[in-house]
Each structure stands twice: as C-alpha cells, then as structure tokens.
Motif scaffolding. Structure first.
Motif, PDB file in Angstrom:
ATOM      1  N   GLU A 141     -24.699 -86.598  64.033  1.00 31.72           N
ATOM      2  CA  GLU A 141     -23.762 -85.815  63.238  1.00 31.72           C
ATOM      3  C   GLU A 141     -24.190 -84.349  63.206  1.00 31.72           C
ATOM      4  O   GLU A 141     -23.366 -83.444  63.289  1.00 31.72           O
ATOM      5  CB  GLU A 141     -23.665 -86.383  61.822  1.00 31.72           C
ATOM      6  N   PHE A 142     -25.483 -84.121  63.105  1.00 32.63           N
ATOM      7  CA  PHE A 142     -26.013 -82.758  63.118  1.00 32.63           C
ATOM      8  C   PHE A 142     -25.610 -82.050  64.412  1.00 32.63           C
ATOM      9  O   PHE A 142     -25.089 -80.940  64.384  1.00 32.63           O
ATOM     10  CB  PHE A 142     -27.538 -82.800  62.975  1.00 32.63           C
ATOM     11  N   LYS A 143     -25.832 -82.712  65.550  1.00 30.53           N
ATOM     12  CA  LYS A 143     -25.479 -82.126  66.847  1.00 30.53           C
ATOM     13  C   LYS A 143     -23.989 -81.829  66.940  1.00 30.53           C
ATOM     14  O   LYS A 143     -23.578 -80.855  67.578  1.00 30.53           O
ATOM     15  CB  LYS A 143     -25.895 -83.051  67.987  1.00 30.53           C
ATOM     16  N   PHE A 158     -21.361 -75.951  68.721  1.00 30.43           N
ATOM     17  CA  PHE A 158     -20.435 -75.744  69.826  1.00 30.43           C
ATOM     18  C   PHE A 158     -20.943 -76.424  71.092  1.00 30.43           C
ATOM     19  O   PHE A 158     -20.189 -77.021  71.833  1.00 30.43           O
ATOM     20  CB  PHE A 158     -20.234 -74.240  70.052  1.00 30.43           C
ATOM     21  N   SER A 159     -22.252 -76.333  71.327  1.00 31.16           N
ATOM     22  CA  SER A 159     -22.859 -77.023  72.467  1.00 31.16           C
ATOM     23  C   SER A 159     -24.336 -77.245  72.158  1.00 31.16           C
ATOM     24  O   SER A 159     -24.884 -76.655  71.223  1.00 31.16           O
ATOM     25  CB  SER A 159     -22.715 -76.211  73.756  1.00 31.16           C
ATOM     26  N   GLU A 160     -24.987 -78.082  72.968  1.00 31.21           N
ATOM     27  CA  GLU A 160     -26.425 -78.303  72.761  1.00 31.21           C
ATOM     28  C   GLU A 160     -27.236 -77.066  73.107  1.00 31.21           C
ATOM     29  O   GLU A 160     -28.399 -76.956  72.743  1.00 31.21           O
ATOM     30  CB  GLU A 160     -26.894 -79.522  73.553  1.00 31.21           C
ATOM     31  N   VAL A 217     -30.477 -76.636  70.145  1.00 31.94           N
ATOM     32  CA  VAL A 217     -30.301 -77.623  69.079  1.00 31.94           C
ATOM     33  C   VAL A 217     -31.376 -78.713  69.143  1.00 31.94           C
ATOM     34  O   VAL A 217     -31.980 -79.058  68.125  1.00 31.94           O
ATOM     35  CB  VAL A 217     -28.881 -78.228  69.132  1.00 31.94           C
ATOM     36  N   GLU A 218     -31.630 -79.247  70.327  1.00 36.28           N
ATOM     37  CA  GLU A 218     -32.614 -80.331  70.465  1.00 36.28           C
ATOM     38  C   GLU A 218     -34.020 -79.861  70.087  1.00 36.28           C
ATOM     39  O   GLU A 218     -34.751 -80.580  69.400  1.00 36.28           O
ATOM     40  CB  GLU A 218     -32.603 -80.884  71.893  1.00 36.28           C
ATOM     41  N   SER A 219     -34.398 -78.671  70.489  1.00 35.77           N
ATOM     42  CA  SER A 219     -35.719 -78.130  70.142  1.00 35.77           C
ATOM     43  C   SER A 219     -35.853 -77.954  68.631  1.00 35.77           C
ATOM     44  O   SER A 219     -36.913 -78.213  68.057  1.00 35.77           O
ATOM     45  CB  SER A 219     -35.952 -76.789  70.828  1.00 35.77           C
ATOM     46  N   TYR A 220     -34.787 -77.517  67.997  1.00 32.67           N
ATOM     47  CA  TYR A 220     -34.792 -77.360  66.541  1.00 32.67           C
ATOM     48  C   TYR A 220     -35.023 -78.716  65.876  1.00 32.67           C
ATOM     49  O   TYR A 220     -35.857 -78.843  64.966  1.00 32.67           O
ATOM     50  CB  TYR A 220     -33.467 -76.752  66.072  1.00 32.67           C
ATOM     51  N   SER A 231     -24.182 -69.982  66.919  1.00 32.98           N
ATOM     52  CA  SER A 231     -25.550 -69.482  66.819  1.00 32.98           C
ATOM     53  C   SER A 231     -25.928 -69.248  65.361  1.00 32.98           C
ATOM     54  O   SER A 231     -25.063 -69.049  64.515  1.00 32.98           O
ATOM     55  CB  SER A 231     -25.726 -68.191  67.620  1.00 32.98           C
ATOM     56  N   MET A 232     -27.247 -69.304  65.122  1.00 33.51           N
ATOM     57  CA  MET A 232     -27.795 -69.051  63.788  1.00 33.51           C
ATOM     58  C   MET A 232     -29.063 -68.205  63.933  1.00 33.51           C
ATOM     59  O   MET A 232     -29.858 -68.441  64.821  1.00 33.51           O
ATOM     60  CB  MET A 232     -28.186 -70.364  63.097  1.00 33.51           C
TER      61      MET A 232
END
Length: 137
Positions: A30-32, A36-38, A60-63, A130-131
């Motif tokens: 759900e987080f992913k 918009f994209s990984e 996202v995956e690294s985070y 992005s964040m």
C-alpha cells in the motif's frame, strides 16, 4: 473529494503506514502504491558539523529497507500538520510540517521538521512524485 483533500489524504496515509509499534507489520505494498513510480525520489537534508548541506537520496524501495531496520526495534508515530497545498493542473506542491513520537499518546516530540512533497495526478488519483524533508529537532 476535492484535490486538496485527496492530496492531504495521500500524505496522511504515508504517515499512517510508517507509524506503529516496534516490529509491527506495515503494509509496504500500500505504501508503494502512494508513489508515482518505484523510482520516485525521497531525500533527507541535513547539515554536517562543518555546516555543509548533506542530502541522502533514495528510491521508494531503499527508503523502505532503511526504515524497516529502524522500525524493527522502535515504536514510531509520525504525523503531518500545517499543510500548504498548491495545485496547478495535474501537479501539486505541498509544504507540511511533521512531528514524531515514540508512543501515539506521548506528549514528548522526538523529531520534527518540514516536508516538501510534489505530486502528480495520473488521471485517476494523486501520486507522490518526490519528497524532500529536513528535521528541525
């Protein structure tokens, strides 16, 4: 729902998923889905002892991987407030402050700062592109 409410809902969902007690399972799928994209970019900004700006960029995956290590042994509850949302067509920019506590009911803030979030409307819903954040406490 209007755009601003949908955007705030997506960001609040981000905070809700990462929050919980130590070892609690998070819904990373759900987080992913919030992004918009990984390849969406997340970055923290800090200053070192020499007052040089240091950023740590990640996808996202690294985070998720980095956060999972911390969440295994730490209670953590983060929430956003003071949202300033600007929408222009299919893009949005959000300024929000955040704070974190060890326990939901704690009055002691362990971390606070500012989040800058950019979102894209993909034709169906708002997704985080992005964040960038900076801790202030």
């Amino acid at each position: 729902m209007n755009s601003e409410k949908e955007i705030q809902y997506a960001i609040d969902k981000f905070y809700k998923i990462i929050s919980g007690s130590a070892g609690e399972r998070r819904n990373w799928n759900e987080f992913k889905s919030l992004f918009f994209s990984e390849d969406s970019s997340l970055a923290s900004m800090k200053y070192n002892a020499d007052k040089e700006c240091i950023t740590k960029g990640m996808d996202v995956e690294s985070y998720i991987v980095g956060l999972c290590d911390f969440l295994k042994s730490n209670d953590f509850y983060e929430y956003g407030f003071n949202y300033e949302i600007k929408v222009i067509g299919s893009i949005a920019s959000v300024y929000s402050e955040y704070a974190a506590k060890r326990k939901k009911e704690d009055s002691n803030i362990i971390k606070s700062g500012v989040n800058l979030v950019q979102l894209i409307h993909n034709g169906h819903e708002w997704k985080i592109h992005s964040m960038l954040w900076q801790d202030q406490l």
